[in-house]
Design a protein around this motif. Structure first.
Motif, PDB file in Angstrom:
ATOM      1  N   ALA A  85      -2.030  18.557 -13.416  1.00 52.41           N
ATOM      2  CA  ALA A  85      -3.488  18.429 -13.452  1.00 52.41           C
ATOM      3  C   ALA A  85      -3.820  16.946 -13.548  1.00 52.41           C
ATOM      4  O   ALA A  85      -3.305  16.223 -14.395  1.00 52.41           O
ATOM      5  CB  ALA A  85      -4.057  19.179 -14.649  1.00 52.41           C
ATOM      6  N   VAL A  89     -10.946  14.165 -11.912  1.00 50.74           N
ATOM      7  CA  VAL A  89     -11.790  15.336 -12.167  1.00 50.74           C
ATOM      8  C   VAL A  89     -13.175  15.039 -11.604  1.00 50.74           C
ATOM      9  O   VAL A  89     -13.912  14.224 -12.147  1.00 50.74           O
ATOM     10  CB  VAL A  89     -11.879  15.648 -13.677  1.00 50.74           C
ATOM     11  CG1 VAL A  89     -12.732  16.881 -13.907  1.00 50.74           C
ATOM     12  CG2 VAL A  89     -10.498  15.834 -14.269  1.00 50.74           C
ATOM     13  N   THR A  93     -10.756  19.939 -10.926  1.00 55.76           N
ATOM     14  CA  THR A  93      -9.600  19.073 -11.133  1.00 55.76           C
ATOM     15  C   THR A  93      -8.634  19.219  -9.963  1.00 55.76           C
ATOM     16  O   THR A  93      -8.391  20.320  -9.483  1.00 55.76           O
ATOM     17  CB  THR A  93      -8.887  19.461 -12.444  1.00 55.76           C
ATOM     18  OG1 THR A  93      -9.826  19.384 -13.501  1.00 55.76           O
ATOM     19  CG2 THR A  93      -7.731  18.517 -12.729  1.00 55.76           C
ATOM     20  N   GLN A 123      -9.917  15.836 -23.772  1.00 54.93           N
ATOM     21  CA  GLN A 123      -9.481  14.940 -22.702  1.00 54.93           C
ATOM     22  C   GLN A 123      -9.211  13.567 -23.313  1.00 54.93           C
ATOM     23  O   GLN A 123     -10.128  12.866 -23.710  1.00 54.93           O
ATOM     24  CB  GLN A 123     -10.548  14.852 -21.615  1.00 54.93           C
ATOM     25  CG  GLN A 123     -10.832  16.192 -20.960  1.00 54.93           C
ATOM     26  CD  GLN A 123     -11.822  16.084 -19.816  1.00 54.93           C
ATOM     27  OE1 GLN A 123     -11.633  16.670 -18.776  1.00 54.93           O
ATOM     28  NE2 GLN A 123     -12.895  15.340 -20.014  1.00 54.93           N
ATOM     29  N   SER A 126      -9.734  10.953 -19.818  1.00 54.17           N
ATOM     30  CA  SER A 126     -10.553  11.312 -18.662  1.00 54.17           C
ATOM     31  C   SER A 126     -11.496  10.168 -18.316  1.00 54.17           C
ATOM     32  O   SER A 126     -12.012   9.475 -19.201  1.00 54.17           O
ATOM     33  CB  SER A 126     -11.367  12.570 -18.966  1.00 54.17           C
ATOM     34  OG  SER A 126     -12.291  12.806 -17.924  1.00 54.17           O
ATOM     35  N   PHE A 133     -11.385  19.838 -21.660  1.00 55.06           N
ATOM     36  CA  PHE A 133     -10.888  20.359 -20.388  1.00 55.06           C
ATOM     37  C   PHE A 133     -10.988  21.873 -20.471  1.00 55.06           C
ATOM     38  O   PHE A 133     -10.331  22.500 -21.303  1.00 55.06           O
ATOM     39  CB  PHE A 133      -9.437  19.914 -20.214  1.00 55.06           C
ATOM     40  CG  PHE A 133      -8.859  20.158 -18.853  1.00 55.06           C
ATOM     41  CD1 PHE A 133      -9.416  19.559 -17.733  1.00 55.06           C
ATOM     42  CD2 PHE A 133      -7.745  20.961 -18.687  1.00 55.06           C
ATOM     43  CE1 PHE A 133      -8.873  19.766 -16.473  1.00 55.06           C
ATOM     44  CE2 PHE A 133      -7.199  21.172 -17.439  1.00 55.06           C
ATOM     45  CZ  PHE A 133      -7.763  20.574 -16.324  1.00 55.06           C
ATOM     46  N   SER A 157     -12.242  22.250 -15.123  1.00 56.49           N
ATOM     47  CA  SER A 157     -12.918  20.956 -15.049  1.00 56.49           C
ATOM     48  C   SER A 157     -13.269  20.436 -16.436  1.00 56.49           C
ATOM     49  O   SER A 157     -12.797  20.946 -17.455  1.00 56.49           O
ATOM     50  CB  SER A 157     -14.180  21.101 -14.182  1.00 56.49           C
ATOM     51  OG  SER A 157     -14.772  19.858 -13.927  1.00 56.49           O
ATOM     52  N   SER A 158     -14.114  19.435 -16.465  1.00 60.14           N
ATOM     53  CA  SER A 158     -14.526  18.766 -17.708  1.00 60.14           C
ATOM     54  C   SER A 158     -15.820  19.367 -18.242  1.00 60.14           C
ATOM     55  O   SER A 158     -16.765  19.599 -17.484  1.00 60.14           O
ATOM     56  CB  SER A 158     -14.731  17.275 -17.464  1.00 60.14           C
ATOM     57  OG  SER A 158     -13.550  16.672 -16.993  1.00 60.14           O
TER      58      SER A 158
END
Length: 251
Positions: A85, A89, A93, A123, A126, A133, A157-158
């Motif tokens: 991963a 992002v 991701t 994260q 990030s 996450f 995703s975030s």
């Protein structure tokens, strides 16, 4: 003579009722502080016993520690490694073959524990401002739910944090920002074991029930769904590959 005896008895009874009770030492000195008791030569008060509820409320928080790692992506069909991963992002991701470009995440666990469920993955590095996450509702979804027979999907995703066990929330997430829409998300979805490498998310539907959550990649991006066949039937321009995630400790 008899009348005089009756009046005398009534007077004595009236006097007995009206006389105030003589306080005992305990009641007389019970409200004194220990300093005042010492000044009078009295013994100190015994220490008050705390109830179980009071002891429990004063208990210290459970000590914890934080572990950092990466998420290794494997093909679920043959267990071959696809990559990691990525820090990249955007809406969702992407997968990178390079460990240097892998997203670093962290999990906080009680001291002595190696894993748990409904955990947040913070994260650690990030490039965006979101804290965790997690899973985010897909742009094309008709509801926030995933299930068998539904083509609804989720971005991996975030997102900002949501409470453990909660149904979809809108705390803010990367796909919402980039799509210009209000998409729901969940962060405390992860089951993690840092020793065995177990790592998978479980989405909670709007009715509060945990949904079967299948992970897949399409065009090198990470997604989740309740039915990969239904997703592929609707979005069949590119192949859908089922995947697994594995926790790899960060060096």
């Amino acid at each position: 003579m008899r009348a005089f005896a009756i009046l005398s008895a009534l007077a004595a009874l009236s006097s007995a009722v009206a006389a105030p009770p003589v306080p005992s030492k305990a009641s007389a000195y019970g409200d004194l502080t220990n300093g005042e008791r010492l000044a009078r030569g009295l013994p100190l008060k015994a220490p008050a016993r705390r109830t179980k509820a009071a002891r429990d409320s004063a208990a210290s928080p459970v000590p914890s520690y934080t572990a950092k790692g990466h998420l290794l992506v494997r093909n679920a069909s043959d267990n071959s490694v696809i990559g990691y991963a990525s820090k990249d992002v955007s809406i969702t991701t992407f997968i990178t073959p390079n460990l240097d470009d892998a997203l670093t995440v962290s999990v906080t666990l009680p001291v002595g524990a190696t894993g748990g469920s409904q955990l947040n993955l913070a994260q650690a590095d990030s490039p965006n401002a979101f804290t965790s996450f997690g899973l985010v509702q897909g742009r094309d979804d008709t509801t926030t739910d995933i299930s068998a027979g539904s083509s609804n999907y989720l971005y991996i995703s975030s997102t900002n944090d949501t409470p453990a066990g909660s149904s979809p929330q809108q705390p803010g997430n990367a796909p919402s920002n980039l799509n210009g829409s209000a998409l729901s998300s969940e962060s405390a979805v992860w089951t993690i074991d840092i020793v065995s490498g177990t790592a998978f998310p479980i989405w909670i539907n709007s009715d509060g029930v945990a949904a079967t959550t299948q992970l897949f990649t399409q065009s090198n991006a990470l997604f989740a769904s309740g039915d990969l066949d239904a997703v592929y039937a609707k979005f069949s321009l590119l192949p859908v590959t089922p995947i697994t995630l594995t926790w790899v400790p960060a060096v």
